[in-house]
Design an enzyme around this catalytic site. Structure first.
Site, PDB file in Angstrom:
ATOM      1  N   GLY A   8       0.632  -1.136  -0.109  1.00  0.00           N
ATOM      2  CA  GLY A   8       0.105   0.099  -0.012  1.00  0.00           C
ATOM      3  C   GLY A   8       0.820   1.187  -0.093  1.00  0.00           C
ATOM      4  N   GLY A  11      -0.550   4.784  -1.020  1.00  0.00           N
ATOM      5  CA  GLY A  11      -1.814   5.202  -0.287  1.00  0.00           C
ATOM      6  C   GLY A  11      -1.419   6.557   0.571  1.00  0.00           C
ATOM      7  CE1 TYR A 143     -10.204   1.505   8.241  1.00  0.00           C
ATOM      8  CE2 TYR A 143     -10.964   2.501  10.436  1.00  0.00           C
ATOM      9  CZ  TYR A 143     -10.115   2.223   9.314  1.00  0.00           C
ATOM     10  OH  TYR A 143      -8.805   2.984   9.759  1.00  0.00           O
TER      11      TYR A 143
HETATM   12  N1  SER Z   1      -9.219   7.779   9.279  1.00  0.00           N
HETATM   13  C1  SER Z   1      -9.816   6.579   9.253  1.00  0.00           C
HETATM   14  C2  SER Z   1     -11.109   6.924   8.613  1.00  0.00           C
HETATM   15  O1  SER Z   1     -11.716   8.040   8.967  1.00  0.00           O
HETATM   16  C3  SER Z   1      -9.978   6.050  10.690  1.00  0.00           C
HETATM   17  O2  SER Z   1      -8.781   5.452  11.039  1.00  0.00           O
HETATM   18  O3  SER Z   1     -11.737   5.851   8.152  1.00  0.00           O
END
Ligand code: SER
Length: 329
Positions: A8, A11, A143
């Site tokens: 990654g 990124g 997530y």
């Molecule tokens: N920055 C990330 C998000 O907002 C959280 O770790 O998804």
């Protein structure tokens, strides 16, 4: 000598961390692992080797580890929180399936592994203020589910196979270089871009939405320092709370106004991002990271704001273009 594979590498974190690792370990090989459509360019391409490494392809990971005699993998492939809600299957495939591939390759080739976790690994039932290191982690976003799974799986590989896995729970990361994409904390990057362009900012989160945030230089240092920490001192591994500042949209806007008096902000709520932010802590307690590996942030809101606006100002951009033109000639 360190031979590092960054998965990654093009990124939000990877593009800056890869360059920093190359400077930090000048005698090592720091390989920029990228996917099709996100090839490295400019300094990232020119300053070291790069390889096509799709985290969902274990053979590609193993081949790069073999070719460069890799001893450490920085696993930065992820789908951020808001996009993950639109594509939960992809978020799992990359966040958990990808990590499994990395851990399996590391088990065979004996690599140390860094995989970031996040403030997103917490949920509504977690204490919101001064969130402890060891507490309830019942996130209700995909997530967060992938992050908690990643923490547990990494700890398991350390206990079961002796793999050196380490991690930090990153707050929202703010940088003037690579823009983030699809996160809930991204507003705190976009607000600076609007302010620097003299544009009004439409804030997707309501006043009073507090979250932990961190300036990228501190985050990069944390990622290196945790991997260099003395293992004898580490009671925790996956994953350490780290913190630098906590603010809501009103506070960041007021701080920007100190530098850009004409700056204007209006609220235009995004219900998805608001719901995600409401489920995350207001501020983490990072005392374990401070005790176990001397973690300490350098940037607070004011210092970060000054630096962000300096780098994003139109004159700073002109200077950069001039530098490039001179280099080319
Ligand atoms: N920055 C990330 C998000 O907002 C959280 O770790 O998804």
């Amino acid at each position: 000598m360190k031979n590092i594979l960054v998965i990654g590498a093009t990124g939000q974190i990877g593009s800056e961390l890869t360059l920093k690792l190359r400077k930090h370990y000048p005698n090592g090989n720091v390989v920029a692992g990228y996917i099709k459509g996100a090839e490295p360019k400019g300094e990232l391409l020119e300053s070291g080797p790069s390889e096509l490494v799709d985290i969902t392809n274990a053979e590609q990971i193993a081949a790069a580890v073999e070719k460069y005699n890799i001893d450490t993998i920085y696993n930065l492939a992820a789908v951020l929180s808001a996009v993950a809600e639109a594509k939960p299957q992809l978020a799992w495939k990359i966040g958990v399936g990808g990590l499994y591939n990395v851990l399996e390759v590391s088990r065979e080739k004996n690599c140390a592994v860094f995989t970031p976790s996040s403030i997103g690994s917490f949920g509504h039932s977690t204490p919101k203020d001064g969130t402890p290191q060891d507490t309830i982690q019942r996130p209700n976003t995909i997530y967060g589910v992938t992050k908690v799974t990643g923490e547990l799986l990494s700890d398991y590989y350390t206990k079961r196979y002796g793999i050196d896995t380490r991690s930090v729970r990153f707050p929202g990361l703010i940088s003037y270089m690579t823009p983030p994409g699809g996160g809930t904390t991204d507003y705190a990057v976009d607000i600076y871009r609007s302010a620097a362009k003299g544009e009004k900012f439409y804030c997707p989160l309501k006043p009073g939405t507090f979250m932990d945030m961190m300036y990228m230089p501190d985050a990069l240092r944390a990622a290196i320092e945790i991997m260099e920490a003395d293992p004898q001192r580490l009671i925790h591994r996956n994953s350490f709370n780290i913190a630098a500042m906590s603010f809501d949209p009103e506070m960041i806007a007021a701080t920007i106004k100190e530098f850009v008096p004409g700056f204007e902000m209006e609220y235009k709520l995004d219900p998805l991002r608001q719901a995600i932010a409401d489920s995350w802590p207001n501020s983490l307690d990072d005392s374990c990271a401070r005790e176990e590996w001397d973690w300490k942030p350098e940037y607070d809101l004011k210092k970060m704001t000054e630096d962000m606006l300096k780098h994003l100002s139109p004159s700073a951009k002109e200077d950069k273009k001039m530098e490039k033109a001179i280099c080319v000639e």
